[in-house]
Design a protein around this motif. Sequence first.
Motif, PDB file in Angstrom:
ATOM      1  N   PHE A  64      82.568  36.518  12.178  1.00 17.57           N
ATOM      2  CA  PHE A  64      81.785  35.402  12.718  1.00 17.57           C
ATOM      3  C   PHE A  64      82.511  34.717  13.869  1.00 17.57           C
ATOM      4  CE2 PHE A  64      80.368  36.282   8.504  1.00 17.57           C
ATOM      5  CZ  PHE A  64      78.983  36.260   8.629  1.00 17.57           C
ATOM      6  N   GLY A  65      83.544  35.374  14.385  1.00 14.20           N
ATOM      7  CA  GLY A  65      84.247  34.848  15.552  1.00 14.20           C
ATOM      8  C   GLY A  65      85.175  33.692  15.256  1.00 14.20           C
ATOM      9  N   ILE A  66      85.557  33.497  13.986  1.00 15.24           N
ATOM     10  CA  ILE A  66      86.443  32.392  13.606  1.00 15.24           C
ATOM     11  C   ILE A  66      87.815  32.967  13.256  1.00 15.24           C
ATOM     12  CG2 ILE A  66      86.855  30.520  11.976  1.00 15.24           C
ATOM     13  CD1 ILE A  66      83.831  30.325  11.566  1.00 15.24           C
ATOM     14  N   LYS A  67      88.860  32.436  13.872  1.00 17.20           N
ATOM     15  CA  LYS A  67      90.220  32.887  13.581  1.00 17.20           C
ATOM     16  C   LYS A  67      90.678  32.305  12.253  1.00 17.20           C
ATOM     17  CE  LYS A  67      93.786  35.260  15.098  1.00 17.20           C
ATOM     18  NZ  LYS A  67      93.689  36.708  15.369  1.00 17.20           N
ATOM     19  N   HIS A  68      91.125  33.175  11.361  1.00 20.39           N
ATOM     20  CA  HIS A  68      91.486  32.752  10.000  1.00 20.39           C
ATOM     21  C   HIS A  68      92.999  32.809   9.814  1.00 20.39           C
ATOM     22  CE1 HIS A  68      92.183  33.312   5.656  1.00 20.39           C
ATOM     23  NE2 HIS A  68      91.000  32.792   5.432  1.00 20.39           N
ATOM     24  N   TYR A  69      93.559  31.700   9.325  1.00 17.39           N
ATOM     25  CA  TYR A  69      94.969  31.637   8.931  1.00 17.39           C
ATOM     26  C   TYR A  69      95.022  31.153   7.486  1.00 17.39           C
ATOM     27  CZ  TYR A  69      95.413  31.550  14.020  1.00 17.39           C
ATOM     28  OH  TYR A  69      95.300  31.840  15.363  1.00 17.39           O
ATOM     29  N   CYS A  70      96.186  31.258   6.873  1.00 19.14           N
ATOM     30  CA  CYS A  70      96.304  30.751   5.505  1.00 19.14           C
ATOM     31  C   CYS A  70      97.700  30.188   5.281  1.00 19.14           C
ATOM     32  CB  CYS A  70      96.006  31.847   4.479  1.00 19.14           C
ATOM     33  SG  CYS A  70      97.202  33.184   4.427  1.00 19.14           S
ATOM     34  N   THR A  71      97.819  29.397   4.216  1.00 24.78           N
ATOM     35  CA  THR A  71      99.132  29.012   3.699  1.00 24.78           C
ATOM     36  C   THR A  71      99.221  29.589   2.289  1.00 24.78           C
ATOM     37  OG1 THR A  71      98.321  26.876   2.886  1.00 24.78           O
ATOM     38  CG2 THR A  71      99.290  26.924   5.094  1.00 24.78           C
ATOM     39  N   ILE A  72     100.419  29.965   1.898  1.00 21.36           N
ATOM     40  CA  ILE A  72     100.637  30.632   0.620  1.00 21.36           C
ATOM     41  C   ILE A  72     101.585  29.790  -0.225  1.00 21.36           C
ATOM     42  CG2 ILE A  72     101.673  32.651  -0.514  1.00 21.36           C
ATOM     43  CD1 ILE A  72      99.120  33.468   0.780  1.00 21.36           C
ATOM     44  N   GLY A  73     101.238  29.612  -1.499  1.00 23.33           N
ATOM     45  CA  GLY A  73     102.113  28.845  -2.375  1.00 23.33           C
ATOM     46  C   GLY A  73     101.593  28.831  -3.801  1.00 23.33           C
ATOM     47  N   LEU A  74     102.407  28.282  -4.687  1.00 24.49           N
ATOM     48  CA  LEU A  74     102.027  28.069  -6.081  1.00 24.49           C
ATOM     49  C   LEU A  74     101.497  26.655  -6.202  1.00 24.49           C
ATOM     50  CD1 LEU A  74     102.014  28.757  -9.148  1.00 24.49           C
ATOM     51  CD2 LEU A  74     104.394  27.937  -9.208  1.00 24.49           C
ATOM     52  N   ASN A  75     100.216  26.516  -6.578  1.00 18.05           N
ATOM     53  CA  ASN A  75      99.625  25.176  -6.668  1.00 18.05           C
ATOM     54  C   ASN A  75     100.222  24.393  -7.836  1.00 18.05           C
ATOM     55  OD1 ASN A  75      97.565  25.206  -9.110  1.00 18.05           O
ATOM     56  ND2 ASN A  75      97.461  27.223  -8.117  1.00 18.05           N
ATOM     57  N   SER A  76     100.079  23.068  -7.751  1.00 21.25           N
ATOM     58  CA  SER A  76     100.742  22.195  -8.712  1.00 21.25           C
ATOM     59  C   SER A  76     100.217  22.362 -10.130  1.00 21.25           C
ATOM     60  CB  SER A  76     100.591  20.740  -8.267  1.00 21.25           C
ATOM     61  OG  SER A  76      99.234  20.438  -8.012  1.00 21.25           O
ATOM     62  N   ARG A  77      98.928  22.574 -10.299  1.00 25.70           N
ATOM     63  CA  ARG A  77      98.378  22.709 -11.656  1.00 25.70           C
ATOM     64  C   ARG A  77      99.018  23.885 -12.383  1.00 25.70           C
ATOM     65  NH1 ARG A  77      92.963  20.964 -13.376  1.00 25.70           N
ATOM     66  NH2 ARG A  77      92.260  19.264 -12.038  1.00 25.70           N
ATOM     67  N   GLU A  78      99.088  25.020 -11.710  1.00 29.92           N
ATOM     68  CA  GLU A  78      99.590  26.217 -12.375  1.00 29.92           C
ATOM     69  C   GLU A  78     101.117  26.275 -12.391  1.00 29.92           C
ATOM     70  OE1 GLU A  78      96.166  29.504 -12.105  1.00 29.92           O
ATOM     71  OE2 GLU A  78      96.688  28.669 -10.169  1.00 29.92           O
ATOM     72  N   ALA A  79     101.768  25.326 -11.732  1.00 31.33           N
ATOM     73  CA  ALA A  79     103.221  25.221 -11.866  1.00 31.33           C
ATOM     74  C   ALA A  79     103.609  24.816 -13.281  1.00 31.33           C
ATOM     75  CB  ALA A  79     103.759  24.206 -10.857  1.00 31.33           C
ATOM     76  N   ASN A  80     102.657  24.241 -14.016  1.00 28.84           N
ATOM     77  CA  ASN A  80     102.964  23.789 -15.373  1.00 28.84           C
ATOM     78  C   ASN A  80     103.023  24.927 -16.391  1.00 28.84           C
ATOM     79  OD1 ASN A  80     103.171  20.812 -15.106  1.00 28.84           O
ATOM     80  ND2 ASN A  80     101.118  21.047 -14.260  1.00 28.84           N
ATOM     81  N   ASN A  81     102.577  26.117 -16.006  1.00 31.71           N
ATOM     82  CA  ASN A  81     102.777  27.308 -16.839  1.00 31.71           C
ATOM     83  C   ASN A  81     104.069  27.960 -16.349  1.00 31.71           C
ATOM     84  OD1 ASN A  81     102.817  29.822 -18.049  1.00 31.71           O
ATOM     85  ND2 ASN A  81     100.654  30.256 -17.690  1.00 31.71           N
ATOM     86  N   GLU A  82     105.194  27.503 -16.888  1.00 34.38           N
ATOM     87  CA  GLU A  82     106.483  27.874 -16.311  1.00 34.38           C
ATOM     88  C   GLU A  82     106.780  29.367 -16.407  1.00 34.38           C
ATOM     89  OE1 GLU A  82     109.879  25.325 -16.108  1.00 34.38           O
ATOM     90  OE2 GLU A  82     108.948  23.971 -17.556  1.00 34.38           O
ATOM     91  N   ALA A  83     106.346  29.995 -17.494  1.00 36.38           N
ATOM     92  CA  ALA A  83     106.608  31.435 -17.622  1.00 36.38           C
ATOM     93  C   ALA A  83     105.926  32.197 -16.487  1.00 36.38           C
ATOM     94  CB  ALA A  83     106.114  31.926 -18.982  1.00 36.38           C
ATOM     95  N   LEU A  84     104.690  31.830 -16.196  1.00 36.63           N
ATOM     96  CA  LEU A  84     103.959  32.487 -15.107  1.00 36.63           C
ATOM     97  C   LEU A  84     104.477  32.028 -13.745  1.00 36.63           C
ATOM     98  CD1 LEU A  84     101.742  34.352 -14.145  1.00 36.63           C
ATOM     99  CD2 LEU A  84     100.083  32.498 -14.504  1.00 36.63           C
ATOM    100  N   ALA A  85     104.820  30.743 -13.647  1.00 38.95           N
ATOM    101  CA  ALA A  85     105.313  30.204 -12.376  1.00 38.95           C
ATOM    102  C   ALA A  85     106.564  30.947 -11.909  1.00 38.95           C
ATOM    103  CB  ALA A  85     105.601  28.710 -12.518  1.00 38.95           C
ATOM    104  N   GLU A  86     107.427  31.272 -12.846  1.00 39.35           N
ATOM    105  CA  GLU A  86     108.639  32.017 -12.476  1.00 39.35           C
ATOM    106  C   GLU A  86     108.283  33.359 -11.840  1.00 39.35           C
ATOM    107  OE1 GLU A  86     111.846  31.265 -12.496  1.00 39.35           O
ATOM    108  OE2 GLU A  86     111.439  29.222 -13.174  1.00 39.35           O
ATOM    109  N   GLN A  87     107.281  34.023 -12.377  1.00 40.18           N
ATOM    110  CA  GLN A  87     106.871  35.313 -11.823  1.00 40.18           C
ATOM    111  C   GLN A  87     106.224  35.144 -10.445  1.00 40.18           C
ATOM    112  OE1 GLN A  87     104.813  37.949 -14.789  1.00 40.18           O
ATOM    113  NE2 GLN A  87     105.132  36.223 -16.166  1.00 40.18           N
ATOM    114  N   VAL A  88     105.452  34.071 -10.293  1.00 39.23           N
ATOM    115  CA  VAL A  88     104.807  33.833  -8.994  1.00 39.23           C
ATOM    116  C   VAL A  88     105.861  33.546  -7.923  1.00 39.23           C
ATOM    117  CG1 VAL A  88     103.219  32.330  -7.721  1.00 39.23           C
ATOM    118  CG2 VAL A  88     102.674  33.007 -10.073  1.00 39.23           C
ATOM    119  N   MET A  89     106.883  32.792  -8.285  1.00 43.31           N
ATOM    120  CA  MET A  89     107.942  32.494  -7.315  1.00 43.31           C
ATOM    121  C   MET A  89     108.602  33.781  -6.807  1.00 43.31           C
ATOM    122  SD  MET A  89     107.989  29.284  -6.717  1.00 43.31           S
ATOM    123  CE  MET A  89     109.457  29.372  -5.689  1.00 43.31           C
TER     124      MET A  89
END
Length: 299
Positions: A64-89
């Motif tokens: 559609f002619g729109i330039k797409h960029y993104c930012t990548i990170g672990l959101n704050s809500r899911e940071a509270n699942n520490e076992a999974l957060a470690e894997q995401v990091m």
Amino acid sequence: MKFFDPHVHMTSRTTDDYQAMADAGIVALIEPAFWLGQPRTGVASFKDYFSSLVGWERFRSSQFGIKHYCTIGLNSREANNEALAEQVMEVLPLFIYKEGVVGVGEIGFDDQTPAEEKYYRLQLELAKEANLPVQIHTPHRDKKQGTERSMAIALEHGLDPGMVIIDHNNEETVKSVLDQGFWAAFTIYPFTKMGNERMVEVVRQYGPERIMVNSAADWGISDPLAVPKTAALMKMKGISDEAIRLVTYQNALDAFGKSGQIFEEEFGGEIDQSQKFNGNTILRGGQQPRIDKDSLFIN
């Protein structure tokens, strides 16, 4: 007038939204990684999601002619699942250096828990190492305290405030954010956060320097045209064209351009809907591809 929406979750939107955004003059956008509405149960879900942000969603936007960029990170809500957060990091470094990634985000606080702080700090260090801007989500509850805490920690980690975008501001937080040298982003929502009438008054009071407007449109009630609609209201209310240009286009370009990934001359690329991504197209049975190499806009 052309627009840059620096916070919109297109994964949750339809191709009709892309078409409407292009019609309204949006030439570029940033899609932060975020919470999808329910918790993910494995790191593979994060990897697939991050891959879609740097792959399929970039392609879909380009149709559609729109330039797409993104930012990548672990959101704050899911940071509270520490076992999974470690894997995401562990997988984040595989994505933040990819083409089109203009920052680490959106990260920060939700309930302001110790786990959220732990992974916020780790991701600030990741951003420093990669020399990328940081896009910070400020909490909906205890916003003032959460915003101040977010900025204090960023400074404690030695981040240049000019590399940090504090998002979801309101009248209660904006002065301190600007006074400390950070970028102040405002999300315009139909019923919550900031309304565009209030946004006009913020720009009138504080001026356009280091302020940017976004839609944060997602799977909830939200408006992917919030940026051009707010620009139109500013025009009606007597805000100067230059101030409108700064808060709806240039400031986002300058802030996230520090990633070294954004080149304005690439905006408005040709539209060729005959193209495919991994063998897939945005078209459905019987639709003819639009091929328009001369116009930025869907007619």
